[in-house]
Design a protein around this motif. Structure first.
Motif, PDB file in Angstrom:
ATOM      1  N   THR A  88       0.848  -1.196   0.000  1.00 21.97           N
ATOM      2  CA  THR A  88       0.000   0.000   0.000  1.00 21.97           C
ATOM      3  C   THR A  88       0.879   1.240   0.000  1.00 21.97           C
ATOM      4  O   THR A  88       2.051   1.204   0.395  1.00 21.97           O
ATOM      5  CB  THR A  88      -0.929   0.037   1.222  1.00 21.97           C
ATOM      6  N   SER A  89       0.318   2.351  -0.408  1.00 20.46           N
ATOM      7  CA  SER A  89       1.071   3.599  -0.445  1.00 20.46           C
ATOM      8  C   SER A  89       0.104   4.768  -0.319  1.00 20.46           C
ATOM      9  O   SER A  89      -1.113   4.601  -0.443  1.00 20.46           O
ATOM     10  CB  SER A  89       1.868   3.717  -1.748  1.00 20.46           C
ATOM     11  N   PHE A  90       0.657   5.955  -0.076  1.00 21.04           N
ATOM     12  CA  PHE A  90      -0.176   7.148  -0.035  1.00 21.04           C
ATOM     13  C   PHE A  90       0.609   8.339  -0.567  1.00 21.04           C
ATOM     14  O   PHE A  90       1.842   8.360  -0.566  1.00 21.04           O
ATOM     15  CB  PHE A  90      -0.697   7.422   1.382  1.00 21.04           C
ATOM     16  N   ARG A  91      -0.153   9.323  -1.041  1.00 29.06           N
ATOM     17  CA  ARG A  91       0.404  10.584  -1.513  1.00 29.06           C
ATOM     18  C   ARG A  91      -0.231  11.719  -0.723  1.00 29.06           C
ATOM     19  O   ARG A  91      -1.379  11.614  -0.277  1.00 29.06           O
ATOM     20  CB  ARG A  91       0.127  10.786  -3.015  1.00 29.06           C
ATOM     21  N   VAL A  92       0.515  12.801  -0.587  1.00 29.63           N
ATOM     22  CA  VAL A  92       0.016  13.997   0.074  1.00 29.63           C
ATOM     23  C   VAL A  92       0.286  15.192  -0.839  1.00 29.63           C
ATOM     24  O   VAL A  92       1.431  15.406  -1.247  1.00 29.63           O
ATOM     25  CB  VAL A  92       0.686  14.223   1.442  1.00 29.63           C
ATOM     26  N   ARG A  93      -0.786  15.917  -1.181  1.00 29.77           N
ATOM     27  CA  ARG A  93      -0.670  17.033  -2.130  1.00 29.77           C
ATOM     28  C   ARG A  93      -0.038  16.586  -3.450  1.00 29.77           C
ATOM     29  O   ARG A  93       0.643  17.362  -4.115  1.00 29.77           O
ATOM     30  CB  ARG A  93       0.147  18.179  -1.535  1.00 29.77           C
ATOM     31  N   GLY A  94      -0.220  15.336  -3.819  1.00 24.42           N
ATOM     32  CA  GLY A  94       0.325  14.812  -5.062  1.00 24.42           C
ATOM     33  C   GLY A  94       1.728  14.260  -4.951  1.00 24.42           C
ATOM     34  O   GLY A  94       2.212  13.617  -5.887  1.00 24.42           O
ATOM     35  N   THR A  95       2.407  14.466  -3.837  1.00 24.46           N
ATOM     36  CA  THR A  95       3.771  13.975  -3.683  1.00 24.46           C
ATOM     37  C   THR A  95       3.752  12.518  -3.239  1.00 24.46           C
ATOM     38  O   THR A  95       2.934  12.111  -2.427  1.00 24.46           O
ATOM     39  CB  THR A  95       4.558  14.813  -2.663  1.00 24.46           C
ATOM     40  N   ASP A  96       4.702  11.735  -3.755  1.00 25.88           N
ATOM     41  CA  ASP A  96       4.691  10.292  -3.499  1.00 25.88           C
ATOM     42  C   ASP A  96       5.522   9.933  -2.269  1.00 25.88           C
ATOM     43  O   ASP A  96       6.066  10.794  -1.577  1.00 25.88           O
ATOM     44  CB  ASP A  96       5.173   9.529  -4.735  1.00 25.88           C
ATOM     45  N   ALA A  97       5.619   8.616  -2.019  1.00 22.70           N
ATOM     46  CA  ALA A  97       6.244   8.119  -0.794  1.00 22.70           C
ATOM     47  C   ALA A  97       7.715   8.493  -0.683  1.00 22.70           C
ATOM     48  O   ALA A  97       8.243   8.616   0.430  1.00 22.70           O
ATOM     49  CB  ALA A  97       6.093   6.603  -0.720  1.00 22.70           C
ATOM     50  N   THR A  98       8.410   8.683  -1.805  1.00 20.70           N
ATOM     51  CA  THR A  98       9.833   9.008  -1.758  1.00 20.70           C
ATOM     52  C   THR A  98      10.072  10.421  -1.240  1.00 20.70           C
ATOM     53  O   THR A  98      11.214  10.782  -0.941  1.00 20.70           O
ATOM     54  CB  THR A  98      10.476   8.868  -3.146  1.00 20.70           C
ATOM     55  N   ARG A  99       9.010  11.224  -1.139  1.00 16.80           N
ATOM     56  CA  ARG A  99       9.140  12.620  -0.706  1.00 16.80           C
ATOM     57  C   ARG A  99       8.446  12.875   0.623  1.00 16.80           C
ATOM     58  O   ARG A  99       8.291  14.028   1.020  1.00 16.80           O
ATOM     59  CB  ARG A  99       8.569  13.543  -1.788  1.00 16.80           C
ATOM     60  N   ILE A 100       8.004  11.802   1.283  1.00 16.74           N
ATOM     61  CA  ILE A 100       7.324  11.927   2.574  1.00 16.74           C
ATOM     62  C   ILE A 100       8.223  11.346   3.654  1.00 16.74           C
ATOM     63  O   ILE A 100       8.519  10.146   3.661  1.00 16.74           O
ATOM     64  CB  ILE A 100       5.963  11.206   2.553  1.00 16.74           C
ATOM     65  N   ASN A 101       8.694  12.183   4.566  1.00 12.29           N
ATOM     66  CA  ASN A 101       9.546  11.728   5.652  1.00 12.29           C
ATOM     67  C   ASN A 101       8.700  11.009   6.702  1.00 12.29           C
ATOM     68  O   ASN A 101       7.662  11.511   7.124  1.00 12.29           O
ATOM     69  CB  ASN A 101      10.260  12.930   6.286  1.00 12.29           C
ATOM     70  N   VAL A 102       9.134   9.821   7.123  1.00 12.01           N
ATOM     71  CA  VAL A 102       8.401   9.015   8.095  1.00 12.01           C
ATOM     72  C   VAL A 102       9.327   8.678   9.260  1.00 12.01           C
ATOM     73  O   VAL A 102      10.454   8.200   9.047  1.00 12.01           O
ATOM     74  CB  VAL A 102       7.862   7.717   7.466  1.00 12.01           C
ATOM     75  N   THR A 103       8.872   8.941  10.485  1.00 17.86           N
ATOM     76  CA  THR A 103       9.652   8.602  11.670  1.00 17.86           C
ATOM     77  C   THR A 103       8.761   7.915  12.704  1.00 17.86           C
ATOM     78  O   THR A 103       7.553   8.140  12.750  1.00 17.86           O
ATOM     79  CB  THR A 103      10.270   9.852  12.321  1.00 17.86           C
ATOM     80  N   LEU A 104       9.372   7.090  13.529  1.00 19.39           N
ATOM     81  CA  LEU A 104       8.720   6.497  14.696  1.00 19.39           C
ATOM     82  C   LEU A 104       9.588   6.797  15.905  1.00 19.39           C
ATOM     83  O   LEU A 104      10.764   6.411  15.940  1.00 19.39           O
ATOM     84  CB  LEU A 104       8.543   4.987  14.534  1.00 19.39           C
ATOM     85  N   ASN A 105       9.054   7.521  16.868  1.00 16.53           N
ATOM     86  CA  ASN A 105       9.823   7.981  18.024  1.00 16.53           C
ATOM     87  C   ASN A 105      11.042   8.797  17.597  1.00 16.53           C
ATOM     88  O   ASN A 105      12.094   8.751  18.243  1.00 16.53           O
ATOM     89  CB  ASN A 105      10.254   6.804  18.899  1.00 16.53           C
ATOM     90  N   GLY A 106      10.912   9.513  16.485  1.00 18.52           N
ATOM     91  CA  GLY A 106      12.003  10.341  15.984  1.00 18.52           C
ATOM     92  C   GLY A 106      13.017   9.601  15.144  1.00 18.52           C
ATOM     93  O   GLY A 106      13.946  10.218  14.605  1.00 18.52           O
ATOM     94  N   VAL A 107      12.882   8.291  14.993  1.00 21.24           N
ATOM     95  CA  VAL A 107      13.822   7.478  14.225  1.00 21.24           C
ATOM     96  C   VAL A 107      13.331   7.344  12.783  1.00 21.24           C
ATOM     97  O   VAL A 107      12.180   6.979  12.554  1.00 21.24           O
ATOM     98  CB  VAL A 107      13.976   6.085  14.861  1.00 21.24           C
ATOM     99  N   PRO A 108      14.187   7.624  11.779  1.00 21.57           N
ATOM    100  CA  PRO A 108      13.760   7.532  10.384  1.00 21.57           C
ATOM    101  C   PRO A 108      13.350   6.112  10.006  1.00 21.57           C
ATOM    102  O   PRO A 108      14.007   5.132  10.381  1.00 21.57           O
ATOM    103  CB  PRO A 108      15.009   7.959   9.592  1.00 21.57           C
TER     104      PRO A 108
END
Length: 727
Positions: free
Chosen positions: A87-107
C-alpha cells in the motif's frame, strides 16, 4: 554485514513532555513522549493529529495508509486492492519518496529508495500511541528530506497496571487478523514489560495478490520520578505475492481482478502461474530510548536505534533475453538459444542504526530546542538466475552485485517565542550533510557497453534549510498564521542508476510558503490553509530512456504546487458529529519538454503526474451508549499518468464511501469488548487509485502519437469484521 551506528544529538527537537503521570503504589511515573518533530497547536504549520483512541477505532488490520485516508490532501492506493500488503499514499500529489516518516524520531524511510514499505512492519498500527501528518516542508526532522509531507508516529505508552488485548478480524477475500498483547503493569515500582504478537493474511482482491504477514512488538521499561529508559523491538516477516503490473482497459473490461504477474507463457499461451512469484522480507527494528528531566526548564532525550533487513523477491520471466542477464547464449540440441523462460531471484540485505538525542530549554515565554543527527546505512544488492526452462542443468548463476553506504548527519535549532499575548514566533534552522556511495555491478544491461551496468557513484550534499513563521491568536478561538520554509532533497538510488553515461542528477530544492486561519471551539473547528510550494530542479520522468532502457528522471528548472485546504468539523449534538475537508490545487511544470521515442516535444505548462486538482472527504459520525456508526466518503479528481498532460493518459476521477459500525460493551471483569464491522466501498464503485502509461510515435509529430495505459483496480464492496477484548 556491517552494523551501522548513527549519532543524533537533538537538544529537544521539541522533545515534548507528554506528562502522562501514572500512579501505582503511591509512586508517580512520568512518561516523556519523544515527539521531536511535532508541531503544536500554535506552530504555523498545516498538520493533522490522530490520538490513540482514534487509531484503535480504525484498526481492522489494514496498513497505515488506510488509517490516513480521511486526512486532508491524502490519496491512498493498494496493489492488492484491499489495503493490506503493498500500500502507499500521496500527500498534495507527492509520493512516498518525498514523505519523511519517523517512529519515536527514528527515520523509517529506506535510505536508498526513500520509500517506506509498510508490509515490512505488519500491524504497526496496533502499537502506535499517536500520529501527526504535517503537510508541506514541516518541522526539521531526521532522515530523508520532507518534500511534500512528513509522518511522525510514536509508540504506545506502557501500561501502569496488568492488562491485555485480544483481537480477531475476518472478512472478504479471506482477510484475517489475529493479535494478542499483554502488559505487565508496574513491577517493583519501576519496571514494566509490554508485548504483542500478530498475524495478518489475505488472498487480496486482485487474483493471487496474497499477503502472509507475522509481526511482534516488545517493550521493556524502567521509570523513576525524573528518568525513563525503554527498550523497544518490533518487526516482522512478510511474504507477499507480487502484483505490481497493472491492467489495460481491455483486460479490466474482461476481468478487473486479473493479475498478470507470475504468468507461465508457452508458445504465446498462458499455461499457468508460478506459485512462488513473491516478495519475502524480514525486518527487525530496535530502539533504546532514554529520557530525563533535569528540572522544570531542561529535559533530555536520547534514542539509540538499529534496523536489520534481509529479503528477496523471486520472478518467473518469460522469453528472457539471456545477455540481458549477463549470460552468453547457450547451445541446446544443436541450436543456439538467446531467449528462454527463467527464474530470477533478487536479494538485498541492509543494516541501519544510530543514536538520536534531544534536549530543550523552556522559560516563561521561550522554548529553545537544539539538535543534531547522524546515521549510517550499509546495504548490498545481488541477483541470481536459478533456472532456465530450456537448460534444466544450468544450475545457479549470479549476474549482479553492488553495495551502498550512506552517511546522513544533520543539526538544527528551534525557537518558539511568545512575543506578546497571542503572538508567537517560530524559527527553525537545519543543516544536513549526506555522503552516498554506490559501487559494483547493477542489474541493468547497458546497451552502450554490451554488458551489465557498472556503478561507481560518490556524491556529497550539504543542505541549509531555514524556516520562519508567525502564529497570532487575535480573538477568542480565532487565529491566523503564516510561514516560509526551505526544503532540499538528494536523489534516490534509481535517479543514479537509471541515467545516461555521465549525466548525474542534482539535488532538489523547494520554497514552501503557507498562510491560514483557524477557528476552534468545543462545537466547531474550522481551518483554511493556503500553500505555494515552488520547486527548483525537481526530478521528474520525462519519457526519455536511460542507457539501460529504464525511464529517465531529469531535473526540471521550474515547477510548483499551489492550493487551498479547507477543513471543518462540528459536534451538532452529543450524539452526532460531522465534517469534511477539501483541497483545490494547481500542480504544474513550467516549459516541460516531453520525449517520445527519442523525439522532444515542447508541451509548455503541464500538470504534474498523479496530482489531482480536487481531493475531498466527508464524514458523518453517530455515537450513543456504546454504539457508533461512521460514514466517510472521499473524492479524487482526474489524474494524469505522465507529465505530458495527454487526455488519453489519465486516471479517471472516483468517489468511494466506507461505513464503520461498532458497539462497545463494558463489564466489571473485562475493561471493554468492541464489536465492529467495516463495509468498504459501500456503493460498490469500480475505480482505480493508481496506474501508469506512456506514448509511442508512428510518425514524426504529436498527431502520430499512440498511447498505452495500465491501471490498478481497487476492491469493490467488501466487509471486514472485528472483535477486540481489552482486559
Amino acid at each position: 554485514m556491517t552494523v551501522a551506528l548513527c549519532a543524533t544529538f537533538a537538544a529537544r527537537a521539541e522533545a515534548k513532555e507528554s506528562r502522562n503521570i501514572i500512579q501505582n503504589d503511591s509512586v508517580a511515573i512520568q512518561q516523556i513522549e519523544v515527539v521531536a518533530t511535532r508541531a503544536k497547536s500554535n506552530t504555523p504549520i498545516a498538520h493533522s493529529n490522530l490520538s490513540r483512541e482514534e487509531i484503535e477505532e480504525r484498526n481492522y488490520g489494514e496498513d497505515i495508509p488506510s488509517l490516513l485516508s480521511h486526512l486532508p490532501s491524502v490519496v491512498i492506493s493498494s496493489e492488492s486492492g484491499t489495503g493490506i500488503g503493498s500500500t502507499s499514499f500521496r500527500v498534495r500529489g507527492t509520493d512516498a519518496t518525498r514523505i519523511n516518516v519517523t517512529l519515536n524520531g527514528v527515520p523509517m524511510n529506506d535510505a536508498e529508495t526513500h520509500s517506506v514499505y509498510w508490509y515490512d512492519t505488519p500491524d504497526l498500527v496496533s502499537s502506535l500511541g499517536s500520529v501527526q501528518l504535517q503537510r508541506g516542508v514541516g518541522t526539521s526532522t531526521a532522515g530523508t528530506g520532507a518534500f511534500g509531507a512528513s509522518l511522525n508516529m510514536t509508540s504506545a505508552p506502557m501500561a501502569s497496571k496488568f492488562s491485555g488485548r485480544a483481537s480477531l478480524s475476518y472478512g472478504s477475500f479471506n482477510t484475517a487478523k489475529q493479535e494478542i498483547a499483554l502488559s505487565s503493569g508496574l513491577l517493583g515500582g519501576h519496571w514494566a514489560i509490554d508485548g504483542r504478537l500478530s498475524h495478518l493474511s489475505s488472498d487480496g482482491y486482485v487474483e493471487r495478490a496474497s499477503s502472509n504477514l507475522s509481526s511482534y512488538m516488545l517493550q521493556a521499561g524502567y521509570y523513576n520520578a525524573r528518568t525513563s529508559v525503554k527498550l523497544l523491538s518490533f518487526g516482522g516477516v512478510a511474504k507477499v505475492y507480487l502484483a505490481y503490473t497493472g491492467l489495460s482497459a481491455e483486460q479490466m473490461a474482461e476481468n478487473r481482478r486479473y493479475n498478470p504477474e507470475g504468468e507461465i507463457v508457452i508458445d504465446g499461451n498462458v499455461v499457468g502461474f508460478y506459485d512462488d512469484h513473491t516478495d519475502n522480507y524480514t525486518q527487525i527494528n530496535n530502539q533504546l530510548i532514554v529520557s530525563h528531566i533535569f528540572n522544570d526548564k531542561w529535559s533530555l532525550n536520547a534514542t539509540a536505534h538499529y534496523t536489520y533487513g534481509n529479503g528477496y523477491y523471486r520472478n518467473y520471466k518469460n522469453d528472457a533475453w539471456l545477455p540481458g542477464y549477463g549470460i552468453t547464449p547457450i547451445e541446446v540440441g544443436g541450436a543456439l538459444v538467446e531467449s528462454t523462460n527463467l527464474l530470477r531471484k533478487k536479494i538485498m540485505g541492509n543494516n541501519f542504526g544510530g543514536l538520536v538525542a534531544s534536549a530543550s530549554y523552556t522559560a516563561e515565554r521561550v522554548m529553545v530546542t537544539m539538535g543534531a543527527s547522524a546515521s549510517l546505512y550499509d546495504g548490498v544488492h545481488y541477483g541470481e538466475i536459478s533456472g532456465l526452462v530450456e537448460a534444466p542443468d544450468f544450475g545457479t548463476a549470479e549476474y549482479y552485485r553492488n553495495s551502498t553506504t550512506k552517511w546522513d548527519a544533520s543539526c538544527f535549532a528551534k525557537v518558539d517565542w511568545l512575543i506578546t499575548k497571542g503572538l508567537n514566533l517560530y524559527a527553525d534552522v537545519q543543516y544536513r550533510h549526506i555522503t552516498h556511495r554506490i559501487s559494483g555491478v547493477n542489474d541493468n544491461f547497458d546497451d552502450t557497453t554490451g554488458a551489465m551496468q557498472r556503478l561507481d557513484i560518490n556524491r556529497r550534499y550539504n543542505f541549509f534549510n531555514p524556516k520562519l513563521g508567525l502564529h497570532y491568536s487575535f480573538a477568542r478561538d480565532h487565529a491566523i498564521y503564516a510561514s516560509a520554509a526551505v526544503g532540499q532533497k538528494e536523489p534516490t538510488r534509481n535517479n543514479f542508476t537509471d541515467i545516461r553515461e555521465g549525466e548525474y542528477p542534482t539535488s532538489e530544492k523547494m520554497l514552501d510558503v503557507e498562510a491560514g486561519y483557524t477557528y476552534n471551539t468545543k462545537v466547531v473547528s474550522l481551518g483554511v490553509n493556503f500553500y505555494y510550494m515552488f520547486y527548483r530542479d525537481q526530478l521528474v520522468q520525462t519519457g526519455e530512456l536511460s542507457d539501460t532502457g529504464e525511464l529517465l528522471s531529469r531535473n526540471v528548472p521550474d515547477s510548483y504546487r499551489r492550493g487551498v485546504e479547507l477543513t471543518l468539523s462540528a459536534n451538532a449534538t452529543k450524539w452526532f458529529s460531522l465534517g469534511g475537508n477539501l483541497t483545490l490545487s494547481q500542480n504544474h511544470i513550467k516549459n516541460y519538454v516531453d520525449y517520445i521515442d527519442g523525439v522532444a516535444f515542447e508541451r509548455g505548462c503541464t500538470t504534474i503526474a498523479y496530482s489531482p486538482s480536487v481531493i475531498a472527504g466527508t464524514f458523518f459520525d453517530f455515537h450513543t451508549h456504546g454504539f457508533a456508526a461512521r460514514l466517510s466518503t472521499r473524492y479524487v479528481s482526474k489524474q494524469y499518468l505522465t507529465n505530458g498532460q495527454y487526455e488519453d493518459l489519465t486516471l479517471p476521477r472516483y468517489c468511494v464511501s466506507d461505513l464503520d459500525i461498532s458497539y462497545t460493551l463494558h463489564t466489571k471483569r473485562i475493561e471493554k469488548v468492541r464489536f465492529g464491522v467495516k463495509i468498504g466501498n459501500l456503493f460498490n464503485a469500480k475505480y482505480c487509485a493508481s496506474g501508469y502509461g506512456g506514448s509511442w510515435l508512428e510518425g514524426a509529430t504529436l498527431a502520430d502519437r499512440g498511447s498505452w495505459a495500465c491501471y490498478f483496480p481497487q476492491a469493490t464492496i467488501s466487509a471486514l469484521g472485528n472483535v477486540t477484548v481489552n482486559f
